[in-house]
Design an enzyme around this catalytic site. Structure first.
Site, mmCIF file in Angstrom:
data_model
loop_
_atom_site.group_PDB
_atom_site.id
_atom_site.type_symbol
_atom_site.label_atom_id
_atom_site.label_comp_id
_atom_site.label_asym_id
_atom_site.label_seq_id
_atom_site.Cartn_x
_atom_site.Cartn_y
_atom_site.Cartn_z
ATOM 1 C CG ASP A 1 -17.538 -24.633 -41.390
ATOM 2 O OD1 ASP A 1 -17.247 -23.773 -42.247
ATOM 3 O OD2 ASP A 1 -18.296 -24.402 -40.429
ATOM 4 C CG ASP B 1 -8.443 -22.631 -29.543
ATOM 5 O OD1 ASP B 1 -7.577 -23.484 -29.306
ATOM 6 O OD2 ASP B 1 -8.519 -22.031 -30.644
#
Length: 736
Positions: A449, A144
């Protein structure tokens, strides 16, 4: 177990057992609950009628109400603890290599400075070294940061893997991370062949590591390397972390029969991906990266099972995939399992774990307790997912398709696959789609998550928490207090945002998941607000001690019993749990200290940041924790000396609380010795409370007044905390 048509018994691929002595624990917990109720009764029935001390009493009463309610919530994770045992030998008897499903492994990194490329490629190499058919294994690295340094490191690792994988296979190497393997004590294998191979592979690794670290230090890839590989053409001087085009490069093609190691065994597929980032488009942090990986991998390999890993969490056991498939491929119970979560373990924990990084009790009891209701927390790393569950499928609509053949017969060239995959990793691809809502990881919350796991459970799927004897995944724990507090602040803030969002378990999960699961989630989602009653307790008690205002019953009163029992029983049981997990009494004491520090600092700021976001005063941020450690910091860490350092407001609050309780304790002891106005028994419980805070804060006093190393508390923080604590003492008559 069940019976097949032939009449023989069909043995399952895994077994579930409930932990012993749960009935005894329920009786024990009931006695603590009774003590809590008696404490509430005492508080309500003895509110002072005079103004002096009335508001202090009420604030302590509200704090104890919060403590009691939170304790009730925490019991949901201890009511029914399940332990899972997979039978991988049974799996090998039923499925040969040709019939095993393919697996895609996602490794995520975001910054080549904070997350060094050498650390990242160790995780990649570990994943490649799994004892699993190479043609069924694909490893994807999501960068990223869009850094050519990470791409360069992956190229070097792909070359090194041609030697490392055969070495692991020949000598059954575990851990499979080169860095961890060479740092561990030398193997008991004394053969000449092993010794020569060890020296050869270590030299190769050190050479590769030095080349990568040299490139990182220079901040650029050597020109001769750039000219040799056309993949570097994707980078130009204008490329930045937040502004670059999508990059997808298949470094090792799993279809290529020439992609083999030195023993002529096929290599797993390796793919580099940096999704497109532009300043004017939201990128949704890690959730956006994983969702891009889901799409890109579906184009290239489309394995039915996905393993998510952070770049600092390397695989530690060669046969983990076989163990996990026992859960997914079980004929009777496997079809409704969405994911299997492993605990997070670390390889740099000290003997007494002075930063409480090991999470022993959570790993052994709490997370397994949530599994008792058919669910598990998705923790973002060390988790195997069924692809369909991540792609938005509901269990009721799902049909098992794990035997879908991997895309080995795709006739497209590597360049064609790269270009097709790039289109799935652009900024605009998700516009007008359900990605981040109904598909993939959930957007808008820092702990994507946790929210994603809850959403999957509410779609009817079950999930499993599996804690094997040998750690399956191992990472690097924080080595400074600042990093540990920053990490917990981010976690507590993100989880409290889940509680305030539409994904609140009590609302989103109502009627969809067991009430015990809803409470189990809140065991962690409410970390942040629990800072308020803790701060109230440790501020109000010493201030009242300074004024001689009692907040607890006399020692001669029968009402002292529920207070004493609730305290001793709760913390006595906590100590027993910790010792059962194999740690030390000093480790347990360190855990209490770190819990206290987090509740008075990290969780407080997590709470404040969440409130600011709810009021529209700030936006969600994602902070990457620093994985780089200097030699002097590492030395103090190994000596179990707390690394304070810095001059953050968190340290000021921590030092102020420590000094205020020290002042309160000294003044209270003076009152007892001089017997001014009050008998000693009326203030003894407050003195005991301040004594405990002082004992927990001993490293703080040492860092304030004794230590002179770089890890001590700066003099500026010391002066501010002394002024604030003195001011609180001066204002005590007006506060109470």
């Amino acid at each position: 177990m069940g019976e097949e048509e032939g009449g023989h018994v069909d043995v399952g691929l895994f077994e579930t057992k409930e932990a012993r002595f749960r009935g005894v624990y329920k009786v024990f917990a009931s006695t603590i609950f009774g003590a809590i109720c008696l404490i509430w009764m005492y508080r309500v029935g003895n509110i002072p009628t005079v103004k002096s001390g009335k508001w202090a009493w009420i604030s302590v009463m509200v704090s104890e109400l919060c403590f009691g309610l939170y304790w009730i919530i925490t019991q949901s994770v201890r009511w029914r603890i399940l332990q899972q045992t997979p039978f991988k030998h049974t799996l090998s008897q039923r499925y040969d290599e040709e019939n095993l499903p393919a697996v895609d492994i996602f490794v995520c990194t975001a910054d080549p400075i904070l997350e060094p490329p050498c650390m990242t490629i160790n995780t990649v190499l570990s994943a490649m070294a799994y004892n699993y058919p190479a043609n069924k294994l694909s490893v994807y690295l999501s960068d990223d940061g869009g850094s050519e340094l990470t791409f360069y490191a992956l190229l070097k690792a792909s070359i090194f893997s041609k030697h490392w994988l055969p070495f692991c296979r020949r000598f059954n190497v575990e851990p499979m991370s080169p860095e961890a393997f060479f740092a561990a004590p030398h193997s008991s294998n004394n053969s000449t062949e092993y010794g020569q191979a060890w020296l050869f592979i270590k030299k190769l690794y050190e050479d590769m590591k030095n080349e990568i670290e040299s490139a990182v230090a220079r901040g650029r890839v050597p020109d001769n390397v750039r000219n040799q590989h056309k993949g570097f053409s994707e980078w130009n001087p204008k490329t930045t972390k937040q502004d670059h085009q999508p990059i997808v490069k298949i470094i090792i093609d799993g279809r290529d029969t020439n992609a083999v190691d030195e023993d002529r065994f096929q290599l797993p597929r390796v793919v580099y991906m940096a999704r497109e980032k532009r300043p004017n488009y939201p990128h949704h942090f890690k959730a956006g990266a994983v969702n891009a990986l889901i799409r890109v991998s579906s184009e290239i390999s489309n394995a039915p099972f996905i393993l998510n890993l952070d770049c600092d969490m390397y695989p530690n056991t060669a046969n983990t995939i076989q163990e996990i498939l026992c859960f997914f491929l079980d004929e009777t119970k496997g079809h409704d399992i969405a994911y299997v979560q492993f605990p997070q373990s670390y390889n740099n924990i000290t003997k007494n774990d002075h930063y409480a990084n090991s999470y022993l009790v959570s790993s052994k009891f709490e997370l397994a307790g949530i599994c008792g209701y058919g669910a598990a927390l998705f923790c973002g790393t060390g988790c195997f997912h069924r692809r369909e569950s991540l792609s938005g499928a509901y269990l009721i609509d799902y049909k098992a398709k794990w035997d879908i053949k991997p895309k080995i017969n795709d006739n497209r060239t590597i360049n064609e696959l790269n270009e097709a995959s790039k289109a799935l990793a652009t900024c605009t691809y998700e516009e007008g789609t359900q990605w981040g809502k109904e598909k993939g990881l959930v957007y808008g919350i820092p702990v994507e998550d946790i929210a994603t796991g809850l959403v999957i459970s509410c779609r009817g799927w079950k999930s499993i928490y599996y804690n094997p004897e040998r750690k399956a995944f191992v990472g690097i724990a924080p080595t400074t207090l600042d990093v540990a507090c920053l990490q917990h602040m981010r976690w507590s803030e993100g989880m409290f945002q889940v509680f305030f969002s539409k994904y609140c378990p009590f609302i989103y999960g109502h009627g969809k998941i067991h009430f015990g699961v809803q409470m189990g989630y809140c065991n962690y989602l409410l970390w942040a607000p629990m800072s308020l009653p803790t701060l109230c307790y440790v501020f109000v008690s010493p201030i009242c001690l300074l004024r001689g205002i009692p907040l607890f019953p006399q020692l001669s009163s029968i009402w002292v019993l529920p207070f004493a029992y609730a305290f001793l029983a709760t913390y006595g049981f906590s100590l027993c749990e910790y010792l059962i997990c194999g740690s030390t009494a000093k480790g347990w004491w360190n855990l209490q200290r770190i819990k206290f520090i987090h509740r008075t600092t990290s969780y407080l700021f997590g709470f404040i940041d969440t409130m600011k976001k709810q009021l529209g005063l700030s936006q969600t941020k994602f902070v990457i924790t620093d994985k780089v450690v200097t030699k002097d910091v590492q030395k103090r860490y190994e000596q179990e000396v707390i690394e304070f350092g810095g001059s953050s407001i968190m340290l000021t609050i921590l030092a102020t609380v420590a000094l205020l309780n020290l002042f309160g304790l000294l003044w209270g002891m003076k009152r007892i010795m001089m017997d001014l106005e009050f008998s000693s028994s009326q203030l003894m419980m407050q003195i005991t409370l301040s004594s405990l805070v002082v004992m927990i804060s001993l490293p703080v006093y040492e860092a304030l007044f004794i230590r002179s190393d770089k890890g001590c508390i700066p003099s500026s923080v010391m002066l501010k905390s002394i002024v604030l604590a003195s001011l609180a003492c001066f204002l005590a008559p007006f506060i109470c």
